[in-house]
Design an enzyme around this catalytic site. Sequence first.
Site, mmCIF file in Angstrom:
data_model
loop_
_atom_site.group_PDB
_atom_site.id
_atom_site.type_symbol
_atom_site.label_atom_id
_atom_site.label_comp_id
_atom_site.label_asym_id
_atom_site.label_seq_id
_atom_site.Cartn_x
_atom_site.Cartn_y
_atom_site.Cartn_z
ATOM 1 N N ASP A 206 31.405 -39.548 -0.467
ATOM 2 C CA ASP A 206 30.461 -40.321 -1.280
ATOM 3 C C ASP A 206 31.115 -40.631 -2.612
ATOM 4 O OD1 ASP A 206 29.527 -38.138 -3.417
ATOM 5 O OD2 ASP A 206 29.659 -37.183 -1.449
ATOM 6 N N ASP A 208 29.846 -39.664 -5.559
ATOM 7 C CA ASP A 208 29.121 -38.829 -6.506
ATOM 8 C C ASP A 208 27.918 -39.650 -6.996
ATOM 9 O OD1 ASP A 208 29.145 -36.143 -7.511
ATOM 10 O OD2 ASP A 208 29.587 -36.940 -9.487
#
Length: 287
Positions: A206, A208
Amino acid sequence: MTPKLGIIGGSGLYQIAGLQDQAWVTVETPWGPPSDQVLTGRLNGVEMAFLPRHGRGHVHTPSSLPYRANIAALKALGVTDVLAVSAVGSLREDYAPGDFVLVDQYIDRTFAREKSFFGPGLVAHVSVAHPTCPRLSDAVAEAVQGPKLHRGATYLAMEGPQFSSRAESLLYRGWGADVIGMTGMPEAKLAREAELAYACLAMVTDYDCWHEGHGAVDVAQVIATLTANAEAARDVVRRLSLAPRETCPCGCDRALEYAVMTAPSHRDPAMVERLRGVAGRVLGRST
């Protein structure tokens, strides 16, 4: 010396076709039991030991992980080289979910974990200027096929178990960190104290929460990306080749050479015995 590879990571890493002579073994250490039993076996003639970092079923939090026991257990099994496979968030636009990252530096922001095998009665100061092994990292890089690979990254280790606030994420980007995770420290420091070559292959799941176009971390997204990359990670393990050697050219197996500070006459005998398994080369083996 014939190398023996230790793998620390998720369950997908030990579900590898062709792993021979499989056996789950129980290892006791002076720091208690590791996260789980260790799966030993041979893959393409290479001795391996697989340790589920969070335990089968994911029962340990990043802060409750028995880091010292994990590294000590691998050392007790004769492991010489440790490959840590970790899920991370990206702090860079060009490190996209699904990419692989070979870490070479860390910023340690953890605060609730025991970070050393040593302590009062037997003091040591080990350099972690270069916490990962370039030789082992080179071998891992050669084994990566498929996912995009980035090399030379800095891993920001946070305490967790919650993910970052956006302000924290932006701060860490400003510090120059490339990826963020919760388990890289003190694992890398302890491997250095145990004189084990250590490399970290991070899988980006991802962005973050700093990225304007991606919002907060979604656990479902993290799991989906990890699942998609599981076979690629298994392929890395299958292809990884370690040549026999006398010593590690990077000095990983001699990290304690000048690190122990306590004079022999002032060492706590109980500490000496406790540390023989990880530091016996410099403390002397018991007879």
